[in-house]
Every structure is written in C-alpha cells, then in structure tokens.
Design an enzyme around this catalytic site. Structure first.
Site, PDB file in Angstrom:
ATOM      1  CG  ASP A  46      -4.442  -1.108  -0.344  1.00 13.81           C
ATOM      2  OD1 ASP A  46      -3.519  -1.780   0.143  1.00 13.81           O
ATOM      3  OD2 ASP A  46      -4.577   0.111  -0.125  1.00 13.81           O
ATOM      4  CB  SER A  71      -0.963  -0.038   1.196  1.00 16.05           C
ATOM      5  OG  SER A  71      -1.981   0.919   1.050  1.00 16.05           O
TER       6      SER A  71
END
Length: 810
Positions: free
Chosen positions: A338, A95
C-alpha cells in the site's frame, strides 16, 4: 475579453472504502471540466458562450438535467466580463485515493464517462466479492465464534466502529469476515485488480480516441504512490566511508498525457495502458494485512487467463522501474504494498509537478486535496495511557497512515512566503535595474531596434556587474558549475550511469579537473568591453552559453513573471487592450521553454557523441583525467549537438519581434528590462529560487483548498453525527453493504458541488461577482444531484428525503 485559467492540481488521500466518497467528488469534477470545454468550444465557434445544446446532448451518459448545466451557466454568466477556463492538469493519489486518481485521469485524458466506475463501486465493492475464495469462511468455519458474535457486535457498536444500526445482512458480512482466514490476507488482490481493469475497459467503450479534456498544448500528469516492501538500494555520498548504501522504499508510478498543438495525443491512458493503470491501482491499494502484496506477475497471470495482451508493458516498466535495472535488480521481483504506508498524502509530489506546468495566460493555480476523514482539532479517542494493542496498532498502522498533513502544508506555506518575499524583492529592485538598463541601452528600448541590437545589449549587460568583483566572480563561478553539471548529466546518461552513482561522481571529478586546467574554474573572471557576437565571448562565458540550461530556464521563467505582472491590479485598466498580445507573447516564450525540455534526457545526442563519451569515461575510466585534449574535443562536440546558443538567439528574435515592439512603452520596457537585466535579478533571487526549485516555473504562489466533510457547510442534518458511514470499522465499513456505499457516494457529490462553487467564486475578482448568485446555483445543483441519484440509490430513500428537505430550506 480578459481570459483566465483556473488550474487544479488534485491530491487524493487514502481512505479504504471511503474511495466511494471520493468517486462522488470525481463525478462533479468531471462535470465541471466538461462544462468548461463546452463553454470555450462555443466561444471559439460562435464568438460567445451561448448555451446551445444542453449538457446531456453533449454527453448522453449524463441525465437530462445535470449539474454540468449549472457549471456551464456559471461560466457563461461570468463570461460577460471574464472567460474562465477550468483545467485539471495534475493528479496524485495514494491507496484508495490512487484508484480514484487513476479513474479520474483516465476520464479526463480522453473525455470518458465515469458512470461505469459508479456502478463498480456501488455494486461490486462488497466484502463478499472481495474475500478470496480460499479464505472465505464456510458455515462451520470457526464455529466457536457464533456465540460471541452478539456481544462482539455490541462492543463494536459502543466503540463507534459500526455504521449505525446493524441489520442481518451486515451482521452476516462481519461474521464471515471475522471467521475467514487468519494470519494471511483475507481479501483477494487479483479480484481487486480485475475490478479496476474491468472498470477502465467499460469506460473506454463509448469514448473517442481523439477527444480529450486536456486542452491542446497542455499535459496531464498522474502520480500514484506505492511502497516497495524490500526497497531499492541507493548510494549516498558521505564523509567516511565515501559511499554508503541505503534502501529506498517510497516509489511513485507515473503516467503522462501530452496534447500537442497539432491535436495529436501522446497518452499513457489508452486501452493499451489499462493493464498498467490497473496494476498501479492494485499495488497502491494493497492495504497491509487485508490484501496480499502486488507483483507484476499477478497482472500477467490475470491477462493470460483472459487472453488479453499488454502492449504497453515494456513502456510501463521502462518509465517506472528503469532505475531498478540500473541497480541490477529485476522490477518483476519487486514486492509492492500500500502506497499510504509511507506517503498517504502525496502533496509534495503534486507541488513538484506543478513547477513544470506553465500557463499561456493569467492563471490561478490551486492545489485541492480530497480528505474523506479529516481529524482537525480532535484528539485520538480514549483517555489515559493506551494499552498494549492500542499502542501497537497506532504505531504500526493508524499514526503512519493518518498522520495529519501538517508537514507537507507547512512546507507549502513556507514556499508561498518565500514566493511573496521574492516578488517583493523584485518590486523593490525594479526601478534601479530599469535605470541601469536604460542607461546601457541609451534609451533605445522606447524606440525601434532590431535583433542585432538586442543581442548586443544582452551580451553587453553581462559585464555591467563586473565592477563589483566579489559578487561578480562568485556568481559567474556558480554559473560555470551549473554548466559543468549539465555536461556531467549528459556524459553519465550516455554511459548509462545512474545519477549520483559512484561512476557519475567520478565523471564529475574528472570534468571539474579538466575545467580548472582550462581556466574555466578560476578565482576571477573578466569580460571584453564590447560584445556583438556569441563568438566574441571568453571561454567561461561560452561554456555558460553552450551548457547553461538551468540558467536559461530561470531567465525565461522570470520573463514570464514580468509578463504576468502586467495582468491584474492596475493592469486591468492600463494593459487590458494588450491582453491578447501578452497571451501570444507568453505562448512564444513557453515554446522557447518547451524547446529546452528536449535536453532533460540524452536522446538528442548522436551515436558518435555517445560513443565518444563512452570511449573516454567508460573504457578509459580513471585514466581519462590525462586525456584533456579528448575531453575538450568532446565538450566542443556536445556544444554543437546541444546548440543552446541557438536557443538564446531564438529568444532574442521573439523579444525583438513586432509583437513586442507593438506593445505600449511601459509594457515593452518592463519585459525587456526583465530580460536584459536578469543578471541582477539572478543574484538577488538565486539563493532562494534554487532552494524552491523555482527555475522550473514562474514565481507564483500555490493556493490550497480542501474538499472534505468538514468543509461543506450548506447542508447540515445532524452536527453530532458523522455523515460518512464508510469511516467505521477502521474505514472498511463501506465494504459491509451497498446502503453504506450509497450514503457516502451521495455525500461525495453534494460536498463536491458545495466546495467547487466556492472555489470557482474565489477565483473571480470581487468587482465581478455581482450577478453570479452562487447560493442559487448551489441549491439548483443539489436538487439535480438528488433528482438523478434518487433513481439509482434505492437503499437510502429516507436520507434523500431528509437532504431534500434541508435543501428546500436553503
């Protein structure tokens, strides 16, 4: 002088807007590695680590008074007793941590500046920039929210979700965000991709293509986690049905740099690769619900609109999505979200990479993870049973993303325990095995011998075990199966079968049937009494010699372990004079290991060999079981093209060379006993070594360090309040205003100074720490950070003043 390497493998956790805190840490890591390069460059040129030019003179992008000077001073003072080299060779991120891993790796790969990324985070990572134009609220969008804003902000403040006092600008951003598009991601994924790409391009402008902070002979691996929303179908072999198919959603995007001894760089961090890196960062940070999912066509459209090429596109897709095509799926249709959804803390990916990175001298291997919001010892907020929405949010988002690293670190802790037990087993068995080898070689290891003698002893030592038939036969059969597995790997690659596919399983069954018919898989194995040449080996032993790739790696890594054991402790006195010779011997052993790496793929096979594999296993299919004669000829051809027997002769040549013969009797005996007696060690160690994948590297522990707000104790302003403001608003707080980002970025640099000096000191033996004055160096480094950032961070002058007062009291 004794030389030592401090090797850092870095793991960046996800943190949304706390990425700016991680970037502050990156600035200091880069300064430390640059200081190490300057110091060792001076040693090589002048025979010492004299200060010479300042850090700023080497790197004009840094201020005249930089923390890099103080890292250099530490290395120079320590250099009176020990030359410490600091290397970052592995980076993993998820991320927001994935973006920081990408930028740091890009800087390290070609010695680039991180200053453009500093400007990007501070100036452009703002809510108003990141909102998609079509989603951004206008003046009268959801006008009915206006009367609710004041009580809503009050409630958020009571819940601790706001970064302190809310001024008009922050209130405006919260209002716009809450009134923007609902039920579709409000943030602009294309804008995020553009920001990352522009930052990478800005980093490249002042860099030299041939410079690198990765030393010659070393490599750098970057791994970025993403989540494939639809997943990739994978076969799993079970009892009934024989094959089940499940979808795998975890995915790692990998980038690599190799800095060869010739000085050439083979890099995935060139300007041609910037679109690949930007896409990886965009995909890894596509926070669910905030950013839309990422697809390859997004970066294609962005580049087309700006008339920019993507020269490395096919290489990026081949390396990271080849298995998609093998399963008949198009990687360009993959929907990536993500990376923190399933792998927010990619520690184990880092551990697996560590096992493939060797060192040419004594090494202190550290895994350092950067966690911007640890929650050690603190329960989840609130009391009683959570409500419907709190439970739903926790189950779908908070718990998966912020689950503690317990499981990963527990695995690593068990790894270290097993490594310690293996080393204890080695120490316990060493005298008995040394006595056996001494007897078989008739004491000649202490005198002169040649390569023919060593080859004879190597072949002879195999049969020492044969008197214990139960152990001998089971061990030999396991080595035969290892060799057969390597042949299966080659054939499957030639036929373009995916590993563990039903077709690859079919190849394995056919080859095992052939091996049983040839007597290679048998109930018992016998060896001739006298062996002087490889040609004298029986068929099963010849198979191991020709295809025992994993076994050869285990053996060479064990020899490295025995060499490493000659450093440290008693070795400081007894073997200090031999450290240069041992370093050179390790380099030669590593070259032998590196030579084996060419067999990890099948590219070394000739077209004729590939055609023969396909003719038997692809075209004939199941009927190949009847063609044992053809299989025998194919195996003979593969053996000649692999030529692994030659690699064994090369190792014999190294260990029979004057370099080894010139060592002290004790050192030479320890190394050669480890080599000739490895058959005993393999039986002792193999069950655990295989479980830990230790065939990939020496048996060494991996020490773990953390950099987080909870670990930096030198500067404390108010223990009751968190120092990072970006952790508010579900970690989106940093997007609300530059002052918040300035706060977190500054603390990132200060915490990194604190922890990096701690880590540096911990790698120094206790008897060499006198005169290093770590506290003094820390204080001076804090002052330099405040001096530099006082000119850039114009929105937090009160914070800088308070920290300056705290530093003055140190």
């Amino acid at each position: 002088m004794k030389e030592k390497e401090l090797r850092l493998a870095l793991v960046f956790f996800g943190g949304v807007s706390l990425a700016v805190y991680q970037h502050g840490i990156n600035r200091e890591i880069l300064n430390l590695v640059r200081a190490s390069k300057i110091y060792h460059g001076a040693r090589a040129e002048e025979g010492g680590g004299s200060p010479g030019r300042s850090f700023h003179q080497h790197y004009p992008d840094e201020p005249e008074h930089s923390t890099g000077d103080l890292y250099h001073e530490f290395l120079r003072v320590l250099g009176k007793d020990m030359a410490l080299k600091v290397i970052v060779d592995i980076i993993a991120g998820s991320s927001a941590g994935g973006i920081n891993g990408i930028t740091l790796a890009t800087a390290l790969a070609h010695d680039r500046s991180l200053m453009p990324i500093t400007d990007l985070w501070l100036e452009q990572a703002d809510m108003m920039n990141l909102l998609a134009p079509e989603a951004k609220a206008k003046l009268w969008s959801k006008w009915y929210f206006w009367p609710l804003m004041r009580p809503l902000l009050s409630r958020l403040d009571r819940e601790g979700l706001l970064p302190g006092k809310v001024d008009a600008e922050i209130a405006k951003r919260i209002s716009v965000f809450l009134r923007s598009r609902w039920f579709k991601p409000p943030l602009d994924g294309r804008e995020l991709c553009r920001l990352i790409l522009d930052g990478l391009m800005a980093m490249d402008r002042a860099a030299s293509a041939w410079e690198s902070l990765v030393p010659e002979g070393e490599k750098l691996d970057l791994m970025v986690t993403v989540t494939d929303f639809r997943g990739l179908e994978r076969p799993i072999f079970i009892h009934d049905p024989a094959v089940a198919y499940e979808r795998e959603h975890r995915h790692l995007l990998r980038f690599h740099l190799e800095h060869r001894k010739t000085g050439h760089l083979f890099s995935d961090f060139e300007a041609d690769d910037f679109p690949s890196l930007a896409f990886a960062g965009r995909a890894s940070a596509s926070y669910p619900g905030a950013f839309p999912p990422a697809q390859i066509r997004e970066i294609d459209d962005l580049l087309a609109a700006r008339h920019l090429p993507w020269p490395a596109r096919s290489r990026f897709l081949e390396r990271n999505f080849r298995h998609y095509r093998e399963r008949g799926e198009n990687p360009e249709e993959a929907v990536l979200v993500d990376g923190s959804i399933l792998d927010n803390k990619p520690i184990m990916a880092c551990v697996e990479a560590i096992r493939t990175h060797g060192a040419f001298r004594e090494v202190d291997r550290r895994l350092v993870y950067i966690d911007p919001h640890p929650k050690s010892g603190r329960p989840l907020p609130g009391i009683g049973v959570p409500g419907f929405f709190a439970t739903l949010r926790g189950a779908l988002s908070d718990l998966p993303r912020h689950d503690p690293v317990y499981n990963e670190l527990a695995v690593l802790s068990r790894f270290n325990i097993q490594a310690r037990r293996l080393k204890a087993a080695i120490l316990s068995a060493r005298p008995q095995i040394a006595a056996l080898i001494e007897k078989e070689t008739e004491g000649r290891l202490k005198g002169e011998f040649g390569i023919d003698d060593l080859r004879h002893w190597r072949l002879l030592s195999i049969s020492i075990l044969s008197s214990t038939s139960i152990v001998w036969d089971a061990w030999m059969r396991s080595l035969v199966f290892e060799a057969l597995d390597f042949i299966v790997h080659l054939v499957a690659a030639a036929c373009q079968y995916t590993d563990d596919s039903p077709q690859a399983r079919g190849v394995q069954e056919i080859l095992e049937t052939w091996a049983r018919a040839q007597g290679l898989i048998a109930e018992s194995y016998s060896m001739p009494e006298r062996l002087y040449r490889n040609a004298d080996l029986p068929a099963f032993a010849r198979l191991i010699l020709d295809f025992g790739l994993i076994y050869k790696r285990r053996r060479l890594n064990f020899v490295l372990h025995e060499i490493n054991d000659l450093y440290g402790g008693e070795a400081d006195e007894v073997f200090a004079a031999e450290s240069d010779q041992l370093d050179l011997l390790k380099i030669k052993i590593h070259k032998c290991i590196d030579e084996l790496s060419q067999y990890d793929g099948s590219d070394f096979l000739s077209r004729q060999a590939v055609s023969a594999c396909r003719e038997i296993f692809l075209e004939q299919g199941a009927d190949a079981a009847a063609g044992f004669v053809k299989i025998s000829k194919l195996v003979e051809r593969l053996a000649q093209e692999c030529d692994l027997a030659r690699t064994a002769d090369n190792v014999d040549a190294v260990l029979a060379s004057p370099l080894v013969q010139g060592l002290s009797e004790k050192s030479r005996s320890a190394i050669l006993t480890g080599y000739l007696g490895y058959f005993f060690w393999d039986i002792i160690l193999r069950p655990t070594a295989s479980a830990l994948s230790l065939e990939a590297g020496p048996i060494e522990e991996i020490l773990v360090d953390r950099i987080s707000p909870e670990d930096a104790h030198s500067i404390v302003l108010d223990e009751s309040k968190p120092v990072l403001l970006g952790s508010t608003l579900a970690s989106f707080g940093g997007f609300l205003g530059r002052s918040i980002r300035e706060n977190d970025y500054l603390w990132g640099r200060l915490h990194a100074v604190d922890r990096l000096f701690d880590i540096l000191l911990s790698t120094v033996p206790a008897n060499l720490r006198t005169g290093l004055a770590i506290d003094v160096l820390k204080k001076r480094a804090f002052e330099r950070v405040l001096e530099e950032e006082g000119q850039r961070l114009t929105l937090v002058p009160a914070l800088i003043e308070r920290i300056g007062e705290a530093v003055g009291r140190l």
